[in-house]
Design a protein around this motif. Structure first.
Motif, PDB file in Angstrom:
ATOM      1  N   GLU A  50       0.816  -1.218   0.000  1.00  0.00           N
ATOM      2  CA  GLU A  50       0.000   0.000   0.000  1.00  0.00           C
ATOM      3  C   GLU A  50       0.845   1.261   0.000  1.00  0.00           C
ATOM      4  OE1 GLU A  50      -3.111   0.964  -0.391  1.00  0.00           O
ATOM      5  OE2 GLU A  50      -3.435  -1.128  -0.919  1.00  0.00           O
ATOM      6  N   GLU A  51       1.937   1.241   0.754  1.00  0.00           N
ATOM      7  CA  GLU A  51       2.641   2.492   1.003  1.00  0.00           C
ATOM      8  C   GLU A  51       3.884   2.675   0.152  1.00  0.00           C
ATOM      9  OE1 GLU A  51       1.488   4.775   2.914  1.00  0.00           O
ATOM     10  OE2 GLU A  51      -0.076   3.718   4.030  1.00  0.00           O
ATOM     11  N   TYR A  52       4.558   1.593  -0.156  1.00  0.00           N
ATOM     12  CA  TYR A  52       5.850   1.759  -0.802  1.00  0.00           C
ATOM     13  C   TYR A  52       5.895   1.290  -2.243  1.00  0.00           C
ATOM     14  CZ  TYR A  52       7.882   2.903   3.723  1.00  0.00           C
ATOM     15  OH  TYR A  52       8.180   3.508   4.904  1.00  0.00           O
ATOM     16  N   ALA A  53       5.172   0.211  -2.542  1.00  0.00           N
ATOM     17  CA  ALA A  53       5.344  -0.413  -3.853  1.00  0.00           C
ATOM     18  C   ALA A  53       4.961   0.555  -4.959  1.00  0.00           C
ATOM     19  CB  ALA A  53       4.483  -1.660  -3.938  1.00  0.00           C
ATOM     20  N   PRO A  54       5.786   0.636  -6.003  1.00  0.00           N
ATOM     21  CA  PRO A  54       5.397   1.452  -7.151  1.00  0.00           C
ATOM     22  C   PRO A  54       4.232   0.775  -7.852  1.00  0.00           C
ATOM     23  CG  PRO A  54       7.355   0.171  -7.651  1.00  0.00           C
ATOM     24  CD  PRO A  54       7.046  -0.071  -6.208  1.00  0.00           C
ATOM     25  N   LYS A  55       3.405   1.575  -8.513  1.00  0.00           N
ATOM     26  CA  LYS A  55       2.281   0.968  -9.228  1.00  0.00           C
ATOM     27  C   LYS A  55       2.758   0.603 -10.633  1.00  0.00           C
ATOM     28  CE  LYS A  55      -0.841   1.737  -6.009  1.00  0.00           C
ATOM     29  NZ  LYS A  55       0.170   1.333  -4.999  1.00  0.00           N
ATOM     30  N   ASN A  56       3.110  -0.643 -10.829  1.00  0.00           N
ATOM     31  CA  ASN A  56       3.482  -1.077 -12.170  1.00  0.00           C
ATOM     32  C   ASN A  56       2.957  -2.476 -12.402  1.00  0.00           C
ATOM     33  OD1 ASN A  56       5.208  -2.845 -10.825  1.00  0.00           O
ATOM     34  ND2 ASN A  56       6.936  -1.450 -10.985  1.00  0.00           N
ATOM     35  N   LYS A  57       3.345  -3.079 -13.529  1.00  0.00           N
ATOM     36  CA  LYS A  57       2.709  -4.360 -13.842  1.00  0.00           C
ATOM     37  C   LYS A  57       3.166  -5.468 -12.897  1.00  0.00           C
ATOM     38  CE  LYS A  57       5.702  -5.885 -17.689  1.00  0.00           C
ATOM     39  NZ  LYS A  57       6.704  -4.829 -17.882  1.00  0.00           N
ATOM     40  N   TRP A  58       4.328  -5.294 -12.277  1.00  0.00           N
ATOM     41  CA  TRP A  58       4.768  -6.327 -11.326  1.00  0.00           C
ATOM     42  C   TRP A  58       3.888  -6.321 -10.083  1.00  0.00           C
ATOM     43  CZ3 TRP A  58       7.315  -9.939 -13.336  1.00  0.00           C
ATOM     44  CH2 TRP A  58       8.215  -9.685 -14.380  1.00  0.00           C
ATOM     45  N   THR A  59       3.637  -5.115  -9.561  1.00  0.00           N
ATOM     46  CA  THR A  59       2.789  -5.079  -8.365  1.00  0.00           C
ATOM     47  C   THR A  59       1.358  -5.475  -8.712  1.00  0.00           C
ATOM     48  OG1 THR A  59       2.745  -2.703  -8.705  1.00  0.00           O
ATOM     49  CG2 THR A  59       4.089  -3.510  -6.905  1.00  0.00           C
ATOM     50  N   ASP A  60       0.929  -5.150  -9.920  1.00  0.00           N
ATOM     51  CA  ASP A  60      -0.396  -5.611 -10.352  1.00  0.00           C
ATOM     52  C   ASP A  60      -0.452  -7.131 -10.341  1.00  0.00           C
ATOM     53  OD1 ASP A  60      -1.280  -3.114 -10.629  1.00  0.00           O
ATOM     54  OD2 ASP A  60      -1.188  -3.040 -12.818  1.00  0.00           O
ATOM     55  N   LEU A  61       0.634  -7.728 -10.871  1.00  0.00           N
ATOM     56  CA  LEU A  61       0.710  -9.193 -10.933  1.00  0.00           C
ATOM     57  C   LEU A  61       0.658  -9.781  -9.521  1.00  0.00           C
ATOM     58  CD1 LEU A  61       1.237 -11.337 -13.211  1.00  0.00           C
ATOM     59  CD2 LEU A  61       3.581 -11.397 -12.352  1.00  0.00           C
ATOM     60  N   ILE A  62       1.413  -9.169  -8.628  1.00  0.00           N
ATOM     61  CA  ILE A  62       1.415  -9.648  -7.242  1.00  0.00           C
ATOM     62  C   ILE A  62       0.013  -9.546  -6.656  1.00  0.00           C
ATOM     63  CG2 ILE A  62       2.240  -9.130  -4.908  1.00  0.00           C
ATOM     64  CD1 ILE A  62       4.897  -8.329  -6.152  1.00  0.00           C
ATOM     65  N   GLU A  63      -0.624  -8.426  -6.914  1.00  0.00           N
ATOM     66  CA  GLU A  63      -1.965  -8.212  -6.369  1.00  0.00           C
ATOM     67  C   GLU A  63      -2.947  -9.274  -6.865  1.00  0.00           C
ATOM     68  OE1 GLU A  63      -3.180  -4.270  -6.432  1.00  0.00           O
ATOM     69  OE2 GLU A  63      -5.121  -4.740  -5.526  1.00  0.00           O
ATOM     70  N   VAL A  64      -2.907  -9.516  -8.188  1.00  0.00           N
ATOM     71  CA  VAL A  64      -3.804 -10.528  -8.768  1.00  0.00           C
ATOM     72  C   VAL A  64      -3.529 -11.878  -8.131  1.00  0.00           C
ATOM     73  CG1 VAL A  64      -4.294 -11.812 -10.872  1.00  0.00           C
ATOM     74  CG2 VAL A  64      -4.140  -9.322 -10.936  1.00  0.00           C
ATOM     75  N   ASN A  65      -2.243 -12.183  -7.944  1.00  0.00           N
ATOM     76  CA  ASN A  65      -1.887 -13.480  -7.382  1.00  0.00           C
ATOM     77  C   ASN A  65      -2.344 -13.640  -5.945  1.00  0.00           C
ATOM     78  OD1 ASN A  65      -0.620 -15.288  -9.198  1.00  0.00           O
ATOM     79  ND2 ASN A  65       0.906 -13.695  -9.512  1.00  0.00           N
TER      80      ASN A  65
END
Ligand SMILES: Nc1ncnc2c1ncn2[C@@H]1O[C@H](COP(=O)(O)OP(=O)(O)OP(=O)(O)O)[C@@H](O)[C@H]1O
Ligand SMILES: [Mg+2]
Lengths: 291, 433
Positions: free
Chosen positions: B241-256
């Motif tokens: 929530e606080e540190y991760a940049p919003k990119n496709k990697w964090t999107d992937l992590i979120e989906v997972n």
């Protein structure tokens, strides 16, 4: 109607010829700020400031000085970039990922966007009061003591008590809360909360205080109190205040800056701006023809 | 629109509104009705569930005891030296109990009849007597009137006997029923609170089987799960929530993460077998391993609820903190986490409650073994409540039926306590301001 036409104009999507009574200049053609944006004893000096939200530019070529112990009011129609500009002055825009700031912004000659500069001491020097009162869900005492605590201003309880008291006194809140310092800050009235936020800001003794529409959530009496307070604070602090109320700008500020669609149109002594504006857009705004 | 209402032959707006009003209210009533109906349906199911379980299980909380006059003479017991712990341990306790049964019913002669007679009391009675002897060696050589646990078949019979109506004879035969009747007549049968059920581990003998082992196993497993999943989950949520940049990697992590929350729990069990037991060579049946497997399962729930709680912290509070020069970490630790804590705790407790009821992944890692000893730590082999329920529900003995229901009640009790705790914590932490 005119304002809508202007916004569309600046975003470059649609250019409409304005059918206003007075033919107004196209904002695209304005490159110079009229009046006196600069001063000699500048506390903060901004030059050629550009701010982008992603690809969209929100501030164009703004140059402005804020003099020591001066109160500068920023006025302008909604969405013209007043808050954006103000938030550049203590790098609050850093919290918005897509926001990018260019140009030179100096606090006493020091570049505040220097990558090596730490924002924590910067924000201790340039404090901010927000539009909506936002006290912490803690006691009144802890709200005011929070800044001094995290900055390690003092370790002694007695000294901290004194800082809290003087800050609350300066924010003219002391008499109202001195008997209930341990009750929650969120339990105060809106106006009291805003003064608590001001006390919280001045508790770390900043040099500059930025205020973004500090009275917009308050009733006239609370507003009058805050305005009085701003006048008192200007003896010790340098203040930049964004406001939608022209009366307020007229009452509290030394100089007034008029923003329009991301551009700084005119800066002049407050009295001059409201009695004899130099620029047609300023005149149109203060006479209520748009905004 | 406005021209319509102005034309003369059309009814005025207020008439139209009034005409529709009745219809709107009816629709609203129906809408409310659907909600009430679903709640009623849920409540009825719940009532059925509870009456069934409680009706079947409440008898497990009492146990019948049979009183016998036992002669504790040293000869029959085979104790020549009371100070020799070995002798006291190995003495023939069952012998003196059998003798007192024979003396109580002297008419019983045949070998098979005698065996039936001995079967009236639990075959763990000798062990109970040994404990009494060890606790108080003075009783050696005296005649004591002692209470012994009835065998599970006898117990079930007496319980159905005292409940009026249908008598459940089970595996008791008429001769035994006669003896029981005579014991009851002589007031030599007593129904007591079943402390054994809460003190013992599992056993093949229903009357000696208890739930303590499973409770402790569940507690240790939950402890490991909580200690691992809460810090890891909160740390992950804070980072995302606080540190991760919003990119496709964090999107992937979120989906997972969202997908992991929906993975059937048995898959986590297989994963646990493969990783913790296969790769790291950890032993089977341990609460430690069970807790680690359940951590995998609980993490997505905790991460998702923690992120929601962090997101719900008003941005104005963050700005206020940053605006007076708090660092990001100070903002998170002083303001965001305290405000998000009730939500995060609620998520954690709901996750734990889920884990508490989880059976399948623990079967995979061998927590289904028959374990008699009550575990004393996270590295003692153990089983857990739902697995114990599963094991008992599979046992043929009639007495395990009521114990299964009783175990379910205990499990439900734990779940209710945990949920109440979640509500209480939320209230308490929120009430601060
Ligand atoms: N976080 C953001 N992301 C993208 N665009 C933004 C963001 N904040 C502001 N903007 C845009 O930047 C422009 C200037 O906005 P800003 O908030 O500075 O206006 P303002 O002068 O303070 O208006 P108001 O008087 O209504 O507060 C607007 O066009 C706005 O849409
Ligand atoms: Mg604004």
């Amino acid at each position: 109607m005119e304002a809508t036409a202007n916004i569309e104009n600046a975003t470059g999507e649609k250019v409409e010829i304005m059918n206003d009574v007075v033919a107004q200049p196209n904002v695209d053609d304005i490159h110079e700020t009229v009046g006196s944006p600069f001063c000699e004893n500048a506390k903060m000096a901004m030059r050629d400031v550009q701010v982008y939200y992603g690809d969209k530019q929100a501030i164009f070529d703004v140059g402005l000085d804020i003099g020591k112990n001066e109160v500068v009011a920023m006025i302008g129609p909604s969405g013209c970039g007043k808050s954006t500009f103000l938030r550049c002055l203590n790098r609050m825009n850093d919290t918005i990922d897509i926001c990018r700031v260019e140009g030179s912004l100096k606090l006493e000659g020091q570049d505040i966007y220097d990558p090596k500069l730490d924002v924590v001491p910067l924000r201790a020097r340039v404090g901010m009061v927000f539009q909506k009162p936002n006290p912490f869900p803690k006691s009144i005492y802890d709200n005011v003591a929070y800044g001094p605590r995290i900055h390690g201003l003092t370790n002694r309880k007695a000294e901290l008590d004194e800082i809290v008291e003087t800050s609350l006194r300066k924010a003219s809140l002391w008499d109202e809360v001195k008997d209930r310092l341990q009750s929650p800050g969120t339990g105060l009235s809106g106006g009291q909360q805003q003064r608590l936020c001001i006390a919280r800001t001045i508790a770390v003794s900043p040099e500059v205080i930025l205020m973004d529409e500090p009275c917009s959530a308050l009733d006239p009496i609370a507003t009058a109190k805050i305005e009085e307070l701003i006048a008192e604070l200007s003896e010790n602090f340098t203040i930049a205040i964004v406001t939608h109320s022209m009366q307020q700008a007229a009452r509290v500020s030394n100089r007034t800056a008029y923003f329009h669609l991301g551009k700084l149109i005119e800066v002049n002594d407050t009295e001059k701006v409201f009695t004899n504006p130099e620029h047609e857009l300023t005149e149109a705004y203060i006479t209520g023809r748009f905004g | 629109m406005s021209s319509n209402t102005q034309s003369s032959n059309k009814p005025s707006t207020i008439d139209l509104v009034n005409k529709n009003l009745a219809k709107r209210y009816r629709a609203e009533k129906r809408f409310r009705g659907y909600g009430i109906a679903s709640i009623l349906f849920g409540l009825i199911c719940l009532v059925f569930l509870f009456t069934d379980i409680i009706g079947k299980g409440y008898t497990a909380f009492v146990q019948n005891y049979i009183q016998l006059e036992v002669q504790l003479d040293a000869d029959t017991l085979g104790i020549s030296d009371i100070n020799d712990p070995n002798q006291v341990a190995m003495a023939n306790y069952m012998g003196v109990i059998k003798r007192s049964l024979r003396e109580r019913f002297p008419e019983v002669t045949g070998r098979r009849d005698k065996r039936k007679l001995y079967a009236l009391v639990s075959n763990g009675s000798g062990f109970d007597l040994r404990k009494q002897m060890e606790a108080d060696p003075e009783i050696l050589g005296t005649t004591q009137s002692l209470w012994f646990m009835a065998d599970d078949d006898v117990d079930t019979y007496i319980k159905s006997y005292s409940k009026d109506g249908k008598v459940f004879t089970g595996r008791t035969d008429e001769m035994q029923q006669g003896w029981i009747a005579s014991l009851i007549e002589a007031d030599q049968v007593e129904s007591r609170f079943n402390t054994v059920f809460f003190q013992n581990g599992d056993s093949r003998e229903p009357e000696q089987a208890g739930i303590r082992g499973a409770i402790m196993g569940s507690l240790f497993t939950m402890l490991v799960t909580l200690l691992l999943s809460f810090p890891i989950g909160v740390a992950a949520a804070v980072y995302l929530e606080e540190y991760a940049p919003k990119n496709k990697w964090t999107d992937l992590i979120e989906v997972n993460i969202n997908n992991l929350a929906a993975v059937p729990s048995i898959i986590f069990g297989l994963l646990g077998v493969a990783i913790f037991i296969g790769m790291f060579g950890m032993p089977r049946s341990l609460p430690l391993v069970g807790g680690m497997v359940l951590t995998l399962m609980t993490l997505p729930t905790i991460i998702i609820s923690s992120r929601a709680a962090i997101k719900a912290v008003p941005p104005s509070i963050r700005e206020a903190a940053l605006g007076i020069g708090a660092s990001k970490m100070q903002m998170i630790l002083h303001h965001v986490l305290p405000l998000a804590m009730p939500g995060m705790l609620t998520g954690a407790i709901i996750g734990l409650a889920q884990a508490l009821g989880e059976t399948a992944p623990l079967l995979m890692i061998g927590m289904v073994a028959f374990i008699v000893d009550v575990p004393g730590g996270v590295t003692d082999p153990a089983t857990v409540l739902p697995v114990q329920i599963f094991l008992w529900s599979d046992s043929p003995e009639r007495a395990f039926v009521e114990r299964t229901s009783a175990a379910i009640m205990v499990l439900l009790g734990f779940l209710i306590v945990m949920n109440a705790l979640a509500v209480w914590l939320r209230k308490r932490l929120e009430r601060r301001w």
